[in-house]
Structures are given as structure tokens and as C-alpha cells.
Design a protein around this motif. Structure first.
Motif, mmCIF file in Angstrom:
data_model
loop_
_atom_site.group_PDB
_atom_site.id
_atom_site.type_symbol
_atom_site.label_atom_id
_atom_site.label_comp_id
_atom_site.label_asym_id
_atom_site.label_seq_id
_atom_site.Cartn_x
_atom_site.Cartn_y
_atom_site.Cartn_z
ATOM 1 N N ASP A 184 0.821 -1.208 0.000
ATOM 2 C CA ASP A 184 0.000 0.000 0.000
ATOM 3 C C ASP A 184 0.855 1.259 0.000
ATOM 4 O O ASP A 184 0.438 2.298 -0.529
ATOM 5 N N PHE A 185 2.061 1.204 0.581
ATOM 6 C CA PHE A 185 2.999 2.312 0.445
ATOM 7 C C PHE A 185 3.272 2.556 -1.038
ATOM 8 O O PHE A 185 3.274 3.695 -1.516
ATOM 9 N N ALA A 186 3.546 1.461 -1.764
ATOM 10 C CA ALA A 186 3.848 1.576 -3.190
ATOM 11 C C ALA A 186 2.665 2.171 -3.952
ATOM 12 O O ALA A 186 2.853 2.977 -4.873
ATOM 13 N N HIS A 187 1.449 1.780 -3.587
ATOM 14 C CA HIS A 187 0.259 2.342 -4.249
ATOM 15 C C HIS A 187 0.230 3.858 -4.087
ATOM 16 O O HIS A 187 -0.047 4.596 -5.049
ATOM 17 N N LEU A 241 -4.990 6.845 -11.648
ATOM 18 C CA LEU A 241 -4.895 5.403 -11.463
ATOM 19 C C LEU A 241 -4.352 4.703 -12.694
ATOM 20 O O LEU A 241 -3.950 3.542 -12.625
ATOM 21 N N HIS A 242 -4.335 5.390 -13.813
ATOM 22 C CA HIS A 242 -3.821 4.814 -15.061
ATOM 23 C C HIS A 242 -3.510 5.946 -16.019
ATOM 24 O O HIS A 242 -4.020 7.069 -15.873
ATOM 25 N N LEU A 243 -2.696 5.657 -17.019
ATOM 26 C CA LEU A 243 -2.394 6.617 -18.083
ATOM 27 C C LEU A 243 -3.025 6.215 -19.409
ATOM 28 O O LEU A 243 -3.173 7.058 -20.296
ATOM 29 N N ALA A 244 -3.363 4.953 -19.573
ATOM 30 C CA ALA A 244 -4.011 4.511 -20.805
ATOM 31 C C ALA A 244 -5.311 5.286 -21.011
ATOM 32 O O ALA A 244 -6.076 5.479 -20.058
ATOM 33 N N PRO A 245 -5.572 5.736 -22.234
ATOM 34 C CA PRO A 245 -6.754 6.574 -22.497
ATOM 35 C C PRO A 245 -8.046 5.769 -22.618
ATOM 36 O O PRO A 245 -8.733 5.802 -23.646
ATOM 37 N N ILE A 246 -8.406 5.061 -21.570
ATOM 38 C CA ILE A 246 -9.627 4.258 -21.600
ATOM 39 C C ILE A 246 -10.846 5.156 -21.433
ATOM 40 O O ILE A 246 -10.798 6.176 -20.742
ATOM 41 N N VAL A 247 -11.943 4.779 -22.095
ATOM 42 C CA VAL A 247 -13.186 5.543 -22.045
ATOM 43 C C VAL A 247 -14.327 4.592 -21.693
ATOM 44 O O VAL A 247 -14.582 3.625 -22.407
ATOM 45 N N TRP A 252 -5.754 -0.921 -5.674
ATOM 46 C CA TRP A 252 -5.957 -0.291 -6.992
ATOM 47 C C TRP A 252 -7.316 -0.702 -7.557
ATOM 48 O O TRP A 252 -8.054 0.133 -8.088
ATOM 49 N N ALA A 253 -7.651 -1.974 -7.460
ATOM 50 C CA ALA A 253 -8.932 -2.469 -7.989
ATOM 51 C C ALA A 253 -10.106 -1.786 -7.287
ATOM 52 O O ALA A 253 -11.102 -1.419 -7.933
ATOM 53 N N ILE A 254 -9.993 -1.600 -5.989
ATOM 54 C CA ILE A 254 -11.058 -0.937 -5.238
ATOM 55 C C ILE A 254 -11.213 0.505 -5.686
ATOM 56 O O ILE A 254 -12.332 1.001 -5.902
ATOM 57 N N ASP A 255 -10.096 1.204 -5.855
ATOM 58 C CA ASP A 255 -10.150 2.591 -6.325
ATOM 59 C C ASP A 255 -10.744 2.684 -7.730
ATOM 60 O O ASP A 255 -11.516 3.604 -8.034
ATOM 61 N N HIS A 281 -4.785 -4.314 -16.236
ATOM 62 C CA HIS A 281 -3.780 -3.550 -15.492
ATOM 63 C C HIS A 281 -2.781 -4.509 -14.855
ATOM 64 O O HIS A 281 -3.158 -5.497 -14.234
ATOM 65 N N VAL A 282 -1.503 -4.206 -15.030
ATOM 66 C CA VAL A 282 -0.423 -5.027 -14.486
ATOM 67 C C VAL A 282 0.526 -4.105 -13.731
ATOM 68 O O VAL A 282 1.020 -3.125 -14.307
ATOM 69 N N ARG A 283 0.773 -4.398 -12.467
ATOM 70 C CA ARG A 283 1.686 -3.544 -11.693
ATOM 71 C C ARG A 283 2.509 -4.396 -10.730
ATOM 72 O O ARG A 283 1.977 -5.201 -9.984
ATOM 73 N N GLU A 284 3.808 -4.209 -10.804
ATOM 74 C CA GLU A 284 4.759 -4.898 -9.924
ATOM 75 C C GLU A 284 4.607 -6.420 -9.968
ATOM 76 O O GLU A 284 4.550 -7.082 -8.942
#
Length: 395
Positions: A136-139, A150-156, A171-174, A223-226
Motif C-alpha cells: 500500500d505504500f507503493a500504491h 490510477l492509469h495513463l491509458a486513455p480508456i473511455v 488499486w482495484a477498489i479505487d 492492469h499489471v503492476r509490480e
């Protein structure tokens, strides 16, 4: 005949390899028909001992009303995706899968740290309370890095979102809060996510480095992170993602390196940070799961067939040495994250893969903690956010 699409070294990719079990909904361990209260917004700036999982306080009167509406709530639950290998809570009662559910919670203890049981040894990090706090620190650091995005991809208007390797699920909750019309699925090897989550968010136990059991052409955003140090065959992983993302959908990979760098000559060639970086990268190569995906993601997404692939670099200072306020803040959080979490990051790799004694490993970890206090060395961890789109018409 072996499946040519199977991940490379699938049997050798775990420290304690086991066979592949079916995906299990994390909800399996909750009481059937329980109606969760609305979760409070997760704390994006957690303190060292704070609650990071967005637990909400329910109102007593509302709880009484909820009891009358249980059956209606079941009908309105997000069910755009139902895993054909998942089990709901009723099916676990008196069923042979009860043993499987129990085994998932039968965590392994190594050197005083708790590790996941499902696909035992497939992940290098622990899943205990300290490890969850570090995640959660990393988040929070990623939110600082991406200016609260929460993301940079231009999702709509995404309707189906997958968080592969969700960790604590923060991240999923947010994302479920930000996109209330979307169904957000988080997968992980450990059921460490909070119990009370938004109604459009769900978690499953699964290993996404193997064949995905989701429907093909399904997700609008993956979404893929760490996941560094977790995936034995990234080309296979991205091929799976490509098959299961809907045409026009997006994938985003957020990763950082483990070998510190320096741009102004304050970190000499013989500095311990270089020893640290070479050790981590070397052990990951020996294990067969690299920590260098941050610099490989763009090329691998291109190779997998994604288009409009964009790479955005970022830096995480090793401590608060920068004069820029934002970078100094990120550096201070990184120093805390590494100081408190370095045992989580490295102990299993050093002892299980490297064959080090616990005493030798602890001395090595202590040396990193000491170097983190030196503000004269302007070192940082490099990282990238890489996102790409699946073509509307696949080649």
C-alpha cells in the motif's frame, strides 16, 4: 504432445512447485448472502501503522434494511464475468473443494515470514501484514508519480477491468469507485484483500502466468503492476492478455527496476547499490523470473500485436535527496518502503534461490538500510508506465 502456448519453464518457476489449481473466488470464505456496507475510500497516504484497506462503518438502521433486501442484492450483483472454475460460498459447504479452500489459507512460514499457499513458491514475497502495508505504500507512491491518476491509458467508459496480480486489491477498489458501471476483477495468489469492497469489485485466487480461464475478447482494460520477478514467460503472458482483451481494449504495465542508477556521478562504480542491483537481477535470472520487465515491456507489447504502444518513464529517488518537492516526497516514501520492506523483497530470494544463510542475508539487508540514509548519493530506481491497445481488427 505439449501445448506450444504453455509458459516456458512452467514446472520450474516455483520455489516449491505445485500443480495448477482452479481459480477460486475470494468470496468463498465469507458468509453466504452477506450484504457488505459501502466501503470508505481507501487511504492514499497511509501511515506506518494505519488501516489501508478501506473498511467502512455501517449504520445499524441500514443494516436492518439490508437484511430484508439480501435476495434482491444477489440479483443485482455484477455478473458480467463468472469464472467457470470459480466456486460460490454455498458450493464450498460440505463439498470436496472445502479442502482446497482450507489449503489456500494454510500459509507457509519461512524465517518468521508468512507466504502464500496456492501455487506455493511461485511468488518471492510474503503476504503477511507488514508485506501488505509495504504494497500500500507503493500504491501511494504510484499515485504521487502519476499525479493522482490510477492509469495513463486513455480508456473511455470501461465495462470490464482486470487487475492481474492485485495484491491488497487497493488499486482495484479505487478503480471500482472511479468507474462504478464497470466490473473490476482482481486476481492474486493470496486472499489478502479486504472483505468489504465496492459492489462492482471482486477478487479471485488465480495464477495469471498460466492459461487464463476468462472469456476471450472480454476485458476493456487489463492492469499489471509490480509483477516483476513473478512471470517466467512474459511473451506468453502478453499473448494471453491479447487474446482476452476486447478489440479496442487497453493494457497497461507499471513496473520499476531494482538496480539503482545515478545521473550526476555521486554513486561510484564500487557503491553498494551496484552490488545490490547485480545481486537481485542475478538471482532473478537464476530463478527464471526476471526483474527487468520495466525496460522490456514496450518491445514485448509490440511483439504481442498491440498498437499505439506508449512508454512513459519515471524515477523513484532512493531517499529524499531531490530539491523538487514532488520528487523529494516520492523519495522519502521510497526510503520508508525499502527500509521497512527490504526483508519482504529479498529474504526468500537470498535464502531459497541464492542459498544464503539467514544471518548472511540479514547483514546484506542491513547494509542496504544503512545506505538509504546517505543523502549525498543521488541514486534512484528507474521505471516505466507502458500501455497499448488491441487493434479493432486483429491481424
Amino acid at each position: 504432445m505439449a501445448d506450444p502456448r504453455a509458459p516456458k519453464n512452467a514446472d520450474a518457476s516455483s520455489l516449491h512447485s505445485t500443480g495448477h489449481d482452479s481459480a477460486i473466488h475470494v468470496d468463498d470464505h465469507r458468509e453466504p448472502h452477506a450484504t457488505p456496507p459501502v466501503a470508505a475510500a481507501p487511504a492514499h497516504a497511509p501511515g506506518p501503522h494505519g488501516d489501508h484497506h478501506g473498511d467502512g462503518d455501517g449504520d445499524d438502521e441500514d443494516d436492518e434494511d439490508d437484511e430484508d433486501d439480501d435476495e434482491d442484492d444477489d440479483d443485482n450483483a455484477p455478473d458480467d464475468y463468472v469464472s467457470d472454475s470459480g466456486f460460490d460460498s454455498e458450493s464450498m459447504i460440505g463439498d470436496e473443494t472445502d479442502t482446497l479452500a482450507s489449503s489456500i489459507m494454510n500459509y507457509r512460514i519461512e524465517n518468521g515470514r508468512q507466504y502464500h499457499a496456492y501455487r506455493d513458491g511461485a511468488y518471492w514475497g510474503p503476504n503477511d501484514e507488514v508485506a501488505k502495508e509495504i504494497l500500500d505504500f507503493a500504491h501511494h507512491m504510484y499515485l504521487l508519480t502519476l499525479d493522482k491518476k490510477l492509469h495513463l491509458a486513455p480508456i473511455v467508459d470501461p465495462q470490464r477491468i482486470l487487475d492481474a496480480g492485485t495484491g491488497t486489491g487497493i488499486w482495484a477498489i479505487d478503480m471500482a469507485d472511479q468507474y462504478p458501471s464497470a466490473t473490476v476483477v482482481g486476481t492474486d495468489l493470496s486472499p489478502i484483500q479486504p472483505e468489504w469492497v465496492p459492489p462492482n469489485c471482486m477478487f479471485e485466487i488465480d495464477d495469471v502466468t498460466l492459461d487464463w480461464t476468462f472469456p476471450q475478447n472480454h476485458f476493456d482494460f487489463v492492469h499489471v503492476r509490480e509483477l516483476f520477478g513473478c512471470v517466467p514467460d512474459w511473451d506468453f503472458f502478453f499473448a494471453q492478455a491479447y487474446d482476452h482483451i476486447a478489440p479496442g481494449g487497453w493494457i497497461e504495465i507499471v513496473e520499476h527496476g531494482v538496480h539503482p542508477r545515478c545521473d550526476n556521478g555521486t554513486m561510484g562504480e564500487d557503491h553498494f547499490f551496484h552490488t545490490w542491483g547485480r545481486t537481485v537481477v542475478g538471482l532473478s535470472e537464476k530463478w527464471g523470473k526476471g526483474f527487468t520487465i520495466w525496460e522490456e515491456a514496450k518491445e514485448r507489447l509490440d511483439k504481442a500485436g498491440f498498437v499505439d504502444v506508449t512508454e512513459v518513464p519515471f524515477k523513484w529517488p532512493m531517499n529524499g535527496w531531490p530539491t523538487d518537492r514532488k520528487m523529494k516526497d516520492i523519495g522519502r516514501w521510497n526510503q520508508l518502503r525499502l527500509h521497512e520492506g527490504v526483508e519482504s523483497f529479498m529474504l526468500r530470494l537470498l535464502t531459497q534461490v541464492g542459498g544464503w544463510s539467514v544471518a548472511r542475508a540479514q547483514v546484506f539487508l542491513a547494509q542496504l538500510r544503512q545506505e538509504l540514509k546517505n543523502y549525498k548519493v543521488h541514486a534512484y530506481l528507474p521505471g516505466t508506465v507502458v500501455y497499448g491497445r488491441k487493434p479493432l481488427r486483429s491481424l
